[in-house]
Write a protein that holds these residues in place. Structure first.
Motif, PDB file in Angstrom:
ATOM      1  N   ALA B  51       0.830  -1.205   0.000  1.00  0.00           N
ATOM      2  CA  ALA B  51       0.000   0.000   0.000  1.00  0.00           C
ATOM      3  C   ALA B  51       0.862   1.250   0.000  1.00  0.00           C
ATOM      4  O   ALA B  51       0.519   2.251  -0.615  1.00  0.00           O
ATOM      5  CB  ALA B  51      -0.921  -0.001   1.210  1.00  0.00           C
ATOM      6  N   GLY B  54       2.274   1.708  -3.499  1.00  0.00           N
ATOM      7  CA  GLY B  54       1.284   2.053  -4.514  1.00  0.00           C
ATOM      8  C   GLY B  54       1.232   0.979  -5.575  1.00  0.00           C
ATOM      9  O   GLY B  54       2.208   0.275  -5.816  1.00  0.00           O
ATOM     10  N   LEU B  55       0.055   0.853  -6.212  1.00  0.00           N
ATOM     11  CA  LEU B  55      -0.117  -0.171  -7.247  1.00  0.00           C
ATOM     12  C   LEU B  55       0.654   0.224  -8.495  1.00  0.00           C
ATOM     13  O   LEU B  55       0.552   1.357  -8.959  1.00  0.00           O
ATOM     14  CB  LEU B  55      -1.613  -0.315  -7.556  1.00  0.00           C
ATOM     15  CG  LEU B  55      -2.021  -1.276  -8.672  1.00  0.00           C
ATOM     16  CD1 LEU B  55      -1.409  -2.636  -8.477  1.00  0.00           C
ATOM     17  CD2 LEU B  55      -3.520  -1.388  -8.726  1.00  0.00           C
ATOM     18  N   PHE B 178      -2.236   8.198 -16.376  1.00  0.00           N
ATOM     19  CA  PHE B 178      -3.535   7.696 -16.871  1.00  0.00           C
ATOM     20  C   PHE B 178      -4.213   6.837 -15.799  1.00  0.00           C
ATOM     21  O   PHE B 178      -5.403   7.006 -15.510  1.00  0.00           O
ATOM     22  CB  PHE B 178      -3.333   6.876 -18.147  1.00  0.00           C
ATOM     23  CG  PHE B 178      -4.606   6.314 -18.700  1.00  0.00           C
ATOM     24  CD1 PHE B 178      -5.419   7.084 -19.505  1.00  0.00           C
ATOM     25  CD2 PHE B 178      -5.011   5.022 -18.394  1.00  0.00           C
ATOM     26  CE1 PHE B 178      -6.609   6.588 -20.007  1.00  0.00           C
ATOM     27  CE2 PHE B 178      -6.193   4.513 -18.882  1.00  0.00           C
ATOM     28  CZ  PHE B 178      -6.989   5.299 -19.698  1.00  0.00           C
ATOM     29  N   THR B 182      -7.812   7.686 -13.821  1.00  0.00           N
ATOM     30  CA  THR B 182      -8.992   6.845 -14.033  1.00  0.00           C
ATOM     31  C   THR B 182      -9.161   5.802 -12.934  1.00  0.00           C
ATOM     32  O   THR B 182     -10.124   5.054 -12.954  1.00  0.00           O
ATOM     33  CB  THR B 182      -8.903   6.122 -15.380  1.00  0.00           C
ATOM     34  OG1 THR B 182      -7.703   5.358 -15.394  1.00  0.00           O
ATOM     35  CG2 THR B 182      -8.896   7.102 -16.527  1.00  0.00           C
ATOM     36  N   GLY B 183      -8.198   5.742 -11.985  1.00  0.00           N
ATOM     37  CA  GLY B 183      -8.178   4.598 -11.063  1.00  0.00           C
ATOM     38  C   GLY B 183      -8.901   4.792  -9.746  1.00  0.00           C
ATOM     39  O   GLY B 183      -8.788   3.938  -8.869  1.00  0.00           O
ATOM     40  N   PHE B 200      -8.930   7.855  -1.627  1.00  0.00           N
ATOM     41  CA  PHE B 200      -8.227   6.585  -1.879  1.00  0.00           C
ATOM     42  C   PHE B 200      -7.951   6.442  -3.360  1.00  0.00           C
ATOM     43  O   PHE B 200      -8.865   6.501  -4.178  1.00  0.00           O
ATOM     44  CB  PHE B 200      -9.072   5.408  -1.395  1.00  0.00           C
ATOM     45  CG  PHE B 200      -8.372   4.084  -1.559  1.00  0.00           C
ATOM     46  CD1 PHE B 200      -7.501   3.631  -0.591  1.00  0.00           C
ATOM     47  CD2 PHE B 200      -8.577   3.326  -2.702  1.00  0.00           C
ATOM     48  CE1 PHE B 200      -6.848   2.416  -0.754  1.00  0.00           C
ATOM     49  CE2 PHE B 200      -7.916   2.115  -2.859  1.00  0.00           C
ATOM     50  CZ  PHE B 200      -7.053   1.666  -1.882  1.00  0.00           C
ATOM     51  N   PRO B 202      -5.445   3.732  -5.587  1.00  0.00           N
ATOM     52  CA  PRO B 202      -4.461   2.653  -5.429  1.00  0.00           C
ATOM     53  C   PRO B 202      -3.115   2.962  -6.082  1.00  0.00           C
ATOM     54  O   PRO B 202      -2.102   2.424  -5.653  1.00  0.00           O
ATOM     55  CB  PRO B 202      -5.129   1.456  -6.121  1.00  0.00           C
ATOM     56  CG  PRO B 202      -6.172   2.031  -6.997  1.00  0.00           C
ATOM     57  CD  PRO B 202      -6.634   3.286  -6.321  1.00  0.00           C
ATOM     58  N   TYR B 203      -3.094   3.826  -7.098  1.00  0.00           N
ATOM     59  CA  TYR B 203      -1.848   4.050  -7.839  1.00  0.00           C
ATOM     60  C   TYR B 203      -0.948   5.072  -7.168  1.00  0.00           C
ATOM     61  O   TYR B 203       0.227   5.173  -7.475  1.00  0.00           O
ATOM     62  CB  TYR B 203      -2.161   4.484  -9.277  1.00  0.00           C
ATOM     63  CG  TYR B 203      -2.890   3.416 -10.026  1.00  0.00           C
ATOM     64  CD1 TYR B 203      -2.190   2.345 -10.580  1.00  0.00           C
ATOM     65  CD2 TYR B 203      -4.268   3.424 -10.143  1.00  0.00           C
ATOM     66  CE1 TYR B 203      -2.847   1.329 -11.240  1.00  0.00           C
ATOM     67  CE2 TYR B 203      -4.941   2.412 -10.799  1.00  0.00           C
ATOM     68  CZ  TYR B 203      -4.217   1.370 -11.346  1.00  0.00           C
ATOM     69  OH  TYR B 203      -4.871   0.365 -11.981  1.00  0.00           O
ATOM     70  N   THR B 207      -1.516   5.476  -1.117  1.00  0.00           N
ATOM     71  CA  THR B 207      -2.942   5.367  -1.468  1.00  0.00           C
ATOM     72  C   THR B 207      -3.810   6.541  -0.997  1.00  0.00           C
ATOM     73  O   THR B 207      -4.974   6.601  -1.350  1.00  0.00           O
ATOM     74  CB  THR B 207      -3.606   4.070  -0.950  1.00  0.00           C
ATOM     75  OG1 THR B 207      -3.673   4.115   0.472  1.00  0.00           O
ATOM     76  CG2 THR B 207      -2.858   2.836  -1.391  1.00  0.00           C
TER      77      THR B 207
END
Lengths: 118, 299
Positions: B51, B54-55, B178, B182-183, B200, B202-203, B207
């Motif tokens: 976390a 980050g994703l 991007f 959009t996430g 929140f 994820p990227y 987070t």
């Protein structure tokens, strides 16, 4: 996107009559047309808002066989954590499971999304 | 093993059972010590949780990043529209002057008109007063806030970064931005801690991001009638930001092609010249023709 586009692009670039226009080309008739088009656009969009293909594609991907393990883990985690938080306090979160599911879904949706977007 | 058994059988001091037990014990000890060592030092030590990292963004098949492709200038135009209507209220684009937009995003007349909508300081006049004048093509796009402190004060302590070089300045580049735009999920996953005033995503490393989701379907109206979905707007604005960070990309790729072509021809030519010059040396033959031995010299 294929190799043929590369050749046509090269040929386009090499043609002496290919022009790059920094100045606005004289196109008065088009300017007259534009407001009408915009009006039409507004009318159309009032009827139906454009829907984001990304959400739809990712939803399909989440439910596909490819992401089944990630979705299984995520659903299980959500259930466990919500139960634990109802009872008292949850000691964990589902961020990691969410990451795996989101990664799988977006990776599966990426090529499909790019074929739809302009 | 065989050599040993032969040697032991020749002496006849040890029985095969003892040997088997010894072999099994030493094998077990070896495996055990490897397992213990791996248990102690084998697993990777993570300084941060996933976390906090980050994703990692998904790699999207961007067309403009291909070797022989340019920016889609229609997309740049749409992206600039998105920047102006959505991003510009918080994010500056301070390294891009209006003149850079000419011929790539806008026409000269459009860029001039856009520049004139803003006021800039003049040079001091005869009385030393600094007046205001309408913008020119050589002026830079104005920032939404006077300085970083003003930006922080207006955004709950968070500083919206300047977007001029953001594609180069973030790990993952276009894909990251991007994905970030959009996430935003509809709601954070169960048990996730979201700080006060944060959203929140994820990227975003950690987070918790101060910027809320800004792109919604149908937020802008494109002049070329492209359906303005969230992902379409994000894709366009990311391509525009990539252009802002690398305005030289189209020229760079063309120059690269020219360099490769010319260098290939020159290399082929130099190979031919070398072979031509060396032909006499490479094809010569040194022959030793010994004089015939006769008895005349003996005496």
């Amino acid at each position: 996107m294929g190799i043929w586009d590369t050749f046509t692009d090269l040929v386009e670039a090499a043609k002496p009559w290919a022009t790059v226009e920094a100045e606005a080309p004289a196109e008065e008739p088009q300017e007259e047309e534009q407001p009408e088009e915009e009006e039409e656009e507004e009318e159309e969009e009032d009827d139906d808002e454009p829907k984001d293909p990304k959400e739809q594609l990712e939803e399909e991907c989440k439910n596909s066989k490819q992401c089944a393990p990630a979705k299984h883990h995520f659903d299980e985690c959500v259930e466990r954590v919500t139960n634990a938080s109802d009872d008292g306090e949850a000691k964990e979160d589902c961020v990691e499971e969410f990451f795996h599911l989101a990664h799988c879904a977006s990776q599966c949706a990426a090529p499909k999304l790019w074929s739809i977007l302009k | 093993m065989e050599g040993r058994s032969i040697s032991t059988s020749s002496t006849g001091a040890e029985s095969p059972l003892k040997l088997n037990v010894a072999a099994a014990a030493s094998t077990a000890l070896a495996i055990g010590s490897v397992a213990w060592y791996y248990h102690l030092y084998g697993s990777t030590a993570h300084a941060m949780t996933p976390a906090e990292e980050g994703l990692h963004p998904t790699a999207y098949p961007w067309v403009h990043t291909q070797w022989l492709k340019t920016f889609d200038h229609q997309a740049l135009r749409r992206g600039f529209q998105v920047y102006q209507e959505v991003c510009a209220s918080c994010h500056s684009l301070s390294r891009v002057p209006y003149r850079a937009l000419v011929g790539t995003v806008l026409t000269v007349d459009e860029a001039k008109e856009l520049a004139e909508q803003n006021e800039y300081d003049t040079e001091p006049n005869d009385e030393g007063e600094i007046e205001k004048r309408p913008g020119k093509l050589s002026d830079y796009i104005p920032a939404p806030y006077k300085n970083d402190e003003a930006a922080r004060a207006a955004n709950n302590g968070a500083l919206p970064p300047d977007l001029s070089l953001i594609v180069k300045g973030r790990h993952g580049g276009c894909d990251y931005i991007f994905s970030l735009l959009t996430g935003y999920p509809d709601e954070p996953p169960a048990g996730a801690q979201v700080g006060a005033g944060l959203n929140f995503n994820p990227y975003f490393p950690g987070t918790g991001i101060a910027m809320a989701r800004v792109l919604y379907d149908g937020l802008v109206e494109y002049e070329d009638e492209t359906p303005a979905t969230t992902s379409q707007m994000a894709k366009d604005v990311v391509e525009f930001l990539n252009w802002a960070a690398e305005p030289e990309m189209d020229d760079r790729k063309r120059m690269g092609m020219k360099v490769l072509t010319v260098t290939a021809v020159l290399f082929a030519l130099s190979v031919w010249v070398k072979r031509y010059k060396w032909a006499t040396l490479k094809s010569r033959k040194i022959v030793y023709d010994p004089p015939k031995v006769t008895d005349k010299f003996r005496s």
